[in-house]
Design an enzyme around this catalytic site. Structure first.
Site, PDB file in Angstrom:
ATOM      1  CE  LYS A 187      -3.417  -2.343  -0.330  1.00 48.21           C
ATOM      2  NZ  LYS A 187      -4.393  -3.302   0.673  1.00 48.21           N
TER       3      LYS A 187
HETATM    4  C1  LIG Z   1      -5.617  -4.154   1.013  1.00 41.94           C
HETATM    5  C2  LIG Z   1      -6.873  -4.073   1.010  1.00 41.94           C
HETATM    6  C3  LIG Z   1      -7.778  -4.404   2.113  1.00 41.94           C
HETATM    7  C4  LIG Z   1      -7.290  -5.250   3.242  1.00 41.94           C
HETATM    8  O1  LIG Z   1      -6.159  -4.576   3.932  1.00 41.94           O
HETATM    9  P1  LIG Z   1      -5.315  -5.325   4.813  1.00 41.94           P
HETATM   10  O2  LIG Z   1      -4.620  -4.448   5.676  1.00 41.94           O
HETATM   11  O3  LIG Z   1      -4.331  -6.294   4.041  1.00 41.94           O
HETATM   12  O4  LIG Z   1      -6.291  -6.326   5.893  1.00 41.94           O
HETATM   13  C5  LIG Z   1      -9.051  -4.331   1.990  1.00 41.94           C
HETATM   14  N1  LIG Z   1      -9.672  -3.630   0.875  1.00 41.94           N
HETATM   15  C6  LIG Z   1      -8.748  -3.466  -0.343  1.00 41.94           C
HETATM   16  C7  LIG Z   1      -9.527  -2.659  -1.234  1.00 41.94           C
HETATM   17  C8  LIG Z   1      -7.537  -3.668  -0.195  1.00 41.94           C
HETATM   18  O5  LIG Z   1      -6.870  -3.207  -1.320  1.00 41.94           O
END
Ligand SMILES: *Cc1c(COP(=O)(O)O)cnc(C)c1O
Length: 388
Positions: A187
Site C-alpha cells: 500500500k
Molecule cells: C489491501 C486491501 C484490504 C485489506 O487490507 P489489509 O490491511 O491487508 O487487511 C481491503 N480492501 C482493499 C480494497 C484492499 O486493497
C-alpha cells in the site's frame, strides 16, 4: 532481459524507521503504546479526522467499523464487485448480507446509479472502494446514504493521500461515517501489516477502541503504565486487533515520506502513460475527476484481449519470463466460489466488473522503483503488446 526480478511492488523503509523499530524492541515496550498514539495523532491530522484508531489490518478496521455501527444479521451492505475479498468477507463475518452494485467501466469504481438500483428496506450501509486511489463519486454516494439513513464505510485501502473535490479521503463526513486505510506492504505507506479506522463519531471511536482490545475498558498501556489502574471491565466480547509500537515506529516514519512517495508514484504513472499510450492493445486507466487527487496505489491497464490474441494471464506469464512481476487486482468478487455458492452470484450478473476482471493487470509501481526499472517494465510491455 533483466537479471533480477522486478516485483510489482516493494516497500521503501528508511534506516530511521529501522532504528526506531529497534528502539521499541530494546525499550521493553513492543506492543501498543506511545508510538501507536503518536501515529494515530499524526495520521488524524493528515487526513483531518477527529478520531483515528490504529489496528493490525484494514480487514480488522472494516470488521470493527461494521460491529461498532451495529451492522449484523438481517442487514444488507452494498459494495463493489471490483475489490479485495476483505471488503466482502467482513460484511459476511458480522452476519450481514453483501449486495453488489456494478462498477462504472471507466472509473472502475462503484456506480452510484447501480447503488440506487439495489437499495432495499434492509440496506444499512454502503462500502465504496476508491479503486487504485481514484476517488469515488462521493457527492452522489453521500446523498444516497443521507436520503436513506445509511452508514457510509469507505474502504480507503488504496486512497491514502487521495482527495475528492479538495477534501482528503478519510476526512470526517459526519456521525454515520468511517474510513479505513491499509498499511499492508504493497500500500501507499506500510507498517508491515496494519490499518487505521478514521471517524468523526466519538461514540464509534470509543467502541472501536474497546472492541479492538478484547472489549476491555482500558488498554494494556493504561493498565501497566506507571500511573495505570490495574482494574478493567469487559464491555463487549471484543477482538485482538491492536497495532504494535513496533509497527507504529515504521508508520510514523512512513507518514513523513508519504507526499514524496505519492509524487513518485504519479511520476511513474505519467511515464507509463506517455510510453504506453500509443498501444491499441492496452487501455490505460483514466485520471481522476477534475479537482480530485488520485493516489495511484496501482496502475492497472486493461489487456485488450480481442486485439492481442492472447489472454491477460498469458500477458502476465510473458512478463514473468522477462523477469517482471505483475499482479491481478482483482478477479471480480462474485466469481469466487464461496460468494457464488452462498449468494447465488454468477457470470453475467455484473458485466462491467467481469469485463474488467478478464482484462485487468497491475504493472510494477512503487516509489523505490528506479527509472531503469521503469524503462524495462515499459520495454517488456511494448515487446509483448506490440510497438507503436
Ligand atoms: C489491501 C486491501 C484490504 C485489506 O487490507 P489489509 O490491511 O491487508 O487487511 C481491503 N480492501 C482493499 C480494497 C484492499 O486493497
Amino acid at each position: 532481459m533483466r537479471s533480477e526480478f522486478l516485483p510489482f511492488a516493494r516497500p521503501d523503509i528508511s534506516e530511521e524507521a529501522i532504528a526506531d523499530v529497534v528502539d521499541s524492541i530494546r525499550s521493553g515496550w513492543i506492543t501498543t503504546g506511545p508510538k501507536t498514539q503518536r501515529f494515530e495523532k499524526s495520521f488524524g491530522e493528515y487526513v483531518r479526522s477527529p478520531y483515528s484508531m490504529a489496528v493490525n489490518s484494514a480487514t480488522a478496521g472494516l470488521h470493527l467499523a461494521m460491529l461498532a455501527f451495529g451492522i449484523g444479521p438481517g442487514d444488507e451492505v452494498i459494495t463493489t464487485p471490483m475489490t479485495f475479498a476483505a471488503t466482502v468477507n467482513t460484511i459476511v463475518w458480522v452476519g450481514a448480507k453483501p449486495v453488489l452494485a456494478d462498477i462504472d467501466p471507466v472509473t472502475l469504481n462503484i456506480d452510484p446509479q447501480n447503488i440506487e438500483r439495489v437499495l432495499t428496506p434492509r440496506t444499512r450501509a454502503i462500502v465504496p472502494v476508491h479503486f487504485a486511489g481514484r476517488p469515488c463519486r462521493m457527492d452522489e454516494i453521500e446523498s444516497i446514504a443521507h436520503d436513506h439513513g445509511l452508514v457510509l464505510i469507505e474502504d480507503a485501502a488504496h486512497a491514502l493521500g487521495a482527495e475528492y473535490r479538495g477534501r482528503r479521503i478519510g476526512t470526517a463526513l459526519g456521525d454515520t461515517h468511517a474510513a479505513i486505510f491499509s498499511f499492508h506492504p504493497t500500500k501507499n505507506i506500510t507498517t508491515g501489516e496494519g490499518g487505521m479506522l478514521c471517524t468523526g463519531n466519538e461514540e464509534i471511536a470509543e467502541k472501536v477502541s474497546v472492541l479492538r482490545q478484547h472489549g476491555m475498558s482500558k488498554g494494556a498501556w493504561n493498565r501497566y503504565a506507571v500511573t495505570g489502574n490495574p482494574h478493567y471491565d469487559i464491555l463487549f466480547p471484543g477482538l485482538k486487533y491492536n497495532m504494535l509500537d513496533i509497527q507504529a515506529a515504521i508508520g510514523n516514519d512512513q507518514l513523513l515520506h508519504l507526499e514524496k512517495f505519492n509524487n513518485r508514484r504519479r511520476q511513474i504513472v505519467d511515464r507509463y502513460r506517455r510510453e504506453l499510450g500509443g498501444l491499441d492493445t492496452l487501455t490505460l486507466p483514466g485520471e481522476s475527476g477534475k479537482g480530485d487527487i488520485h493516489s495511484w496505489h496501482i496502475f492497472t491497464p486493461l489487456v485488450m484481449i480481442e486485439k492481442t490474441g492472447f489472454s491477460r494471464d498469458e500477458f502476465m506469464a510473458r512478463m514473468r519470463e522477462k523477469n517482471i512481476g505483475t499482479a491481478l487486482h482483482y478477479q471480480a468478487i462474485h466469481l469466487f466460489s464461496y460468494f457464488a455458492d452462498n449468494f447465488g452470484w454468477k457470470r453475467g450478473d455484473f458485466p462491467n466488473a467481469e469485463y474488467v476482471s478478464d482484462r485487468i493487470v497491475s504493472l510494477p509501481l512503487f516509489p523505490a522503483m528506479t527509472d531503469d526499472d521503469l524503462a524495462e517494465a515499459i520495454e517488456a510491455t511494448r515487446e509483448i503488446c506490440g510497438r507503436r
